[in-house]
Design an enzyme around this catalytic site. Sequence first.
Site: not given
Length: 169
Positions: A137, A91, A133-134
Site C-alpha cells: 500500500h 483488504c 500486503h501493507e
Amino acid sequence: MSVLQVLHYPDDRLRKVAAPVKEVNANIQRIVDDMFETMYAEEGIGLAATQVDIHQRIIVIDVSENRDQRLVLINPELLEKSGETGIEEGCLSIPEQRALVPRAAAVKIRALDRDGKPFELEADDLLAICIQHEMDHLVGKLFVDYLSPLKRQRIRQKLEKMAKLNARA
C-alpha cells in the site's frame, strides 16, 4: 481517537506513493492511534496510512485473536525475504473481495515504533503476509495488481456496483 474514512478501490489516492515520516511526534502518534481505532472498527488485521488518505509511511497491524498485540511500523524497510506462500487475501480498501496472492513465507524488516525507536523484526506466516500486503500500500500497490486483468476488472465492476447501490441507500 477517531475512526478515519477508508478509501475504496478504484480511488486513485490508493495509488499514491507514501512519503517517509520525518519525525515521530504527537501528531504521528495520534495518526497511529486513529489508524488502530479504524482498523479495529473495520475488523481488519492491518492498515496502511495510504488507505485513510494519509500519504506517509505508517502501518498498523494486529493479527492476534484477542486484538492485543499492536505492531506499529513507521518507515518500514524490507531487509530480507525467503520462501513462498500465499493465502486468499482481503483488504479494507477492497471490501468483500478475496484472492490468492503469492507472498514470501518469511520477512525481516526494519522500522520505527510508535515512539520513533528503530527495531528489526523477523516474521513468518500470517504476520509476514500482512506486513508485505501493507507495505505494498505504501508504494501504491494493491492485492488486485497481482491478479489477471480479467479478475481485476471483475472486482472493479463489483465494487463500482456496490458503491452505486450504497449511494442510493
